[in-house]
Design a protein around this motif. Structure first.
Motif, PDB file in Angstrom:
ATOM      1  N   ARG A  43       0.826  -1.200   0.000  1.00 60.93           N
ATOM      2  CA  ARG A  43       0.000   0.000   0.000  1.00 60.93           C
ATOM      3  C   ARG A  43       0.859   1.248   0.000  1.00 60.93           C
ATOM      4  N   ASP A  44       0.271   2.316  -0.521  1.00 60.79           N
ATOM      5  CA  ASP A  44       0.896   3.631  -0.475  1.00 60.79           C
ATOM      6  C   ASP A  44       0.351   4.346   0.764  1.00 60.79           C
ATOM      7  N   ASN A  45       0.915   4.004   1.931  1.00 62.99           N
ATOM      8  CA  ASN A  45       0.428   4.563   3.189  1.00 62.99           C
ATOM      9  C   ASN A  45       0.531   6.083   3.270  1.00 62.99           C
ATOM     10  N   PRO A  46       1.636   6.698   2.804  1.00 65.16           N
ATOM     11  CA  PRO A  46       1.672   8.169   2.855  1.00 65.16           C
ATOM     12  C   PRO A  46       0.527   8.812   2.059  1.00 65.16           C
ATOM     13  N   LEU A  47       0.209   8.249   0.894  1.00 66.11           N
ATOM     14  CA  LEU A  47      -0.902   8.779   0.105  1.00 66.11           C
ATOM     15  C   LEU A  47      -2.215   8.617   0.869  1.00 66.11           C
ATOM     16  N   GLU A  48      -2.427   7.454   1.465  1.00 65.26           N
ATOM     17  CA  GLU A  48      -3.658   7.225   2.223  1.00 65.26           C
ATOM     18  C   GLU A  48      -3.810   8.255   3.346  1.00 65.26           C
ATOM     19  N   LEU A  49      -2.724   8.561   4.043  1.00 71.02           N
ATOM     20  CA  LEU A  49      -2.789   9.530   5.134  1.00 71.02           C
ATOM     21  C   LEU A  49      -3.016  10.949   4.615  1.00 71.02           C
ATOM     22  N   ARG A  50      -2.435  11.274   3.449  1.00 68.76           N
ATOM     23  CA  ARG A  50      -2.693  12.588   2.847  1.00 68.76           C
ATOM     24  C   ARG A  50      -4.165  12.721   2.447  1.00 68.76           C
ATOM     25  N   VAL A  51      -4.709  11.655   1.873  1.00 71.65           N
ATOM     26  CA  VAL A  51      -6.123  11.680   1.470  1.00 71.65           C
ATOM     27  C   VAL A  51      -7.007  11.806   2.708  1.00 71.65           C
ATOM     28  N   LYS A  52      -6.656  11.101   3.769  1.00 68.95           N
ATOM     29  CA  LYS A  52      -7.410  11.215   5.031  1.00 68.95           C
ATOM     30  C   LYS A  52      -7.463  12.672   5.485  1.00 68.95           C
ATOM     31  N   ALA A  53      -6.310  13.323   5.506  1.00 62.38           N
ATOM     32  CA  ALA A  53      -6.258  14.720   5.940  1.00 62.38           C
ATOM     33  C   ALA A  53      -7.027  15.630   4.984  1.00 62.38           C
ATOM     34  N   THR A  54      -6.962  15.341   3.701  1.00 61.16           N
ATOM     35  CA  THR A  54      -7.633  16.163   2.692  1.00 61.16           C
ATOM     36  C   THR A  54      -9.150  16.085   2.802  1.00 61.16           C
ATOM     37  N   LEU A  55      -9.680  14.892   3.105  1.00 59.58           N
ATOM     38  CA  LEU A  55     -11.131  14.680   3.058  1.00 59.58           C
ATOM     39  C   LEU A  55     -11.820  14.737   4.414  1.00 59.58           C
ATOM     40  N   THR A  56     -11.109  15.130   5.447  1.00 54.73           N
ATOM     41  CA  THR A  56     -11.681  15.157   6.791  1.00 54.73           C
ATOM     42  C   THR A  56     -12.950  15.993   6.871  1.00 54.73           C
ATOM     43  N   ASN A  57     -13.022  17.075   6.122  1.00 57.36           N
ATOM     44  CA  ASN A  57     -14.217  17.930   6.166  1.00 57.36           C
ATOM     45  C   ASN A  57     -15.310  17.486   5.195  1.00 57.36           C
ATOM     46  N   ASP A  58     -15.005  16.538   4.302  1.00 60.86           N
ATOM     47  CA  ASP A  58     -15.977  16.097   3.302  1.00 60.86           C
ATOM     48  C   ASP A  58     -16.680  14.792   3.665  1.00 60.86           C
ATOM     49  N   LEU A  59     -15.949  13.879   4.311  1.00 60.24           N
ATOM     50  CA  LEU A  59     -16.496  12.562   4.627  1.00 60.24           C
ATOM     51  C   LEU A  59     -16.232  12.230   6.093  1.00 60.24           C
ATOM     52  N   ARG A  60     -17.037  11.336   6.636  1.00 65.36           N
ATOM     53  CA  ARG A  60     -16.794  10.822   7.985  1.00 65.36           C
ATOM     54  C   ARG A  60     -15.677   9.777   7.857  1.00 65.36           C
ATOM     55  N   ILE A  61     -14.443  10.162   8.201  1.00 68.12           N
ATOM     56  CA  ILE A  61     -13.275   9.308   8.020  1.00 68.12           C
ATOM     57  C   ILE A  61     -13.087   8.395   9.231  1.00 68.12           C
ATOM     58  N   GLU A  62     -12.796   7.124   8.975  1.00 67.75           N
ATOM     59  CA  GLU A  62     -12.505   6.146  10.031  1.00 67.75           C
ATOM     60  C   GLU A  62     -11.206   6.534  10.716  1.00 67.75           C
ATOM     61  N   GLN A  63     -11.263   6.793  12.024  1.00 68.89           N
ATOM     62  CA  GLN A  63     -10.081   7.230  12.765  1.00 68.89           C
ATOM     63  C   GLN A  63      -9.196   6.064  13.198  1.00 68.89           C
ATOM     64  N   ASP A  64      -9.760   4.875  13.344  1.00 70.26           N
ATOM     65  CA  ASP A  64      -8.988   3.698  13.754  1.00 70.26           C
ATOM     66  C   ASP A  64      -8.302   3.111  12.519  1.00 70.26           C
ATOM     67  N   LEU A  65      -6.999   3.389  12.365  1.00 68.34           N
ATOM     68  CA  LEU A  65      -6.272   2.917  11.181  1.00 68.34           C
ATOM     69  C   LEU A  65      -6.241   1.394  11.093  1.00 68.34           C
ATOM     70  N   GLY A  66      -6.434   0.717  12.193  1.00 63.79           N
ATOM     71  CA  GLY A  66      -6.497  -0.748  12.188  1.00 63.79           C
ATOM     72  C   GLY A  66      -7.705  -1.274  11.422  1.00 63.79           C
ATOM     73  N   ARG A  67      -8.662  -0.412  11.156  1.00 66.17           N
ATOM     74  CA  ARG A  67      -9.855  -0.811  10.390  1.00 66.17           C
ATOM     75  C   ARG A  67      -9.747  -0.440   8.919  1.00 66.17           C
TER      76      ARG A  67
END
Length: 194
Positions: free
Chosen positions: A160-184
Motif C-alpha cells: 500500500r501507499d500509506n503516505p498517500l492514504e494519510l494525505r487523502v485522510k487529511a484532505t477529506l476530513t471535512n468532506d467525509l466521515r473518516i474512520e479514525q482507527d487505522l487498524g480498520r
C-alpha cells in the motif's frame, strides 16, 4: 447504553448511514483539486457470500432497477467473487457520472438491507485514478458508517501507499466521515471496481 456496558467498556455499534455515500461527489471535487485523483466510473459493494433463492431474487431486483436507467451503457451490475470468497456487486459508469454511480451503490446496499442481507454487507468502494496511473479507492465501511482511503501500489505484490492514504485522510476530513482507527483500514487486494 446501560451501566454495565459503561463499566465493561462495551459500546453500541454505529448504525449504518447509507446516506453518507452521497458525500462522495463533493469529496471527489476536493480530492481532484488537492491530489489530482479523478473518478474512474467504477464502484462495488462487498458482502459475505450468500447462497439461495432469496438472494438471487434480490440480485435480479437490483439488476432490473439499474437496467431501467436509459442512459446507462453496457451491463449495469455484475456479480463476482474474489479470491477470499467474498461477493461483489460491481457497477460501471462513465468517469464523470460519479453521482449516478453513488446512486447505484446506494440502491444495491438498500436493496440488500431491505431484503434482510444487511448483516452480510461489508463495504462499498468508489475507484479513483491520477494522471500517473496510481489507483485509489474511497471505501465505506457499512458497519462503522465511515470511509477510509485504500491506495495499492502499482506493480507490487500487495503493498500500500500509506503516505498517500494519510494525505487523502487529511484532505477529506471535512468532506467525509473518516474512520479514525487505522487498524480498520483493511486492504482490499484485487477488489473488483478498483
Amino acid at each position: 447504553m446501560g451501566l454495565l456496558d459503561i463499566l465493561f467498556g462495551r459500546t453500541k455499534p454505529v448504525a449504518p448511514d447509507l446516506d453518507q455515500l452521497f458525500g462522495l461527489p463533493s469529496a471527489a471535487v476536493t480530492l481532484e483539486a488537492a491530489a489530482g485523483f479523478r473518478p474512474t466510473g467504477s464502484g462495488a459493494v462487498c458482502f459475505a457470500t450468500v447462497e439461495g433463492a432469496v438472494f438471487e431474487q434480490t440480485h435480479r431486483e437490483v439488476q432490473a432497477l439499474l437496467d431501467a436507467d436509459a442512459e446507462r451503457e453496457g451491463r449495469p451490475v455484475r456479480l463476482t467473487r474474489d479470491d477470499y470468497g467474498y461477493s461483489w456487486l460491481v457497477s460501471t459508469r462513465k468517469p464523470d457520472d460519479l453521482p449516478e454511480l453513488v446512486n447505484d451503490l446506494h440502491a444495491v446496499n438498500s436493496a440488500m438491507e431491505v431484503n434482510g442481507f444487511g448483516p452480510q454487507l461489508l463495504c462499498s468502494l468508489a475507484g479513483f485514478e491520477d494522471d500517473t496511473g496510481r489507483r485509489l479507492a474511497l471505501v465505506y465501511l457499512y458497519k462503522r458508517g465511515t470511509f477510509y482511503p485504500f491506495a495499492p501500489l502499482t506493480g507490487t505484490a500487495e503493498r500500500r501507499d500509506n503516505p498517500l492514504e494519510l494525505r487523502v485522510k487529511a484532505t477529506l476530513t471535512n468532506d467525509l466521515r473518516i474512520e479514525q482507527d487505522l487498524g480498520r483500514w483493511f486492504p482490499l487486494w484485487g477488489a473488483p471496481g478498483l
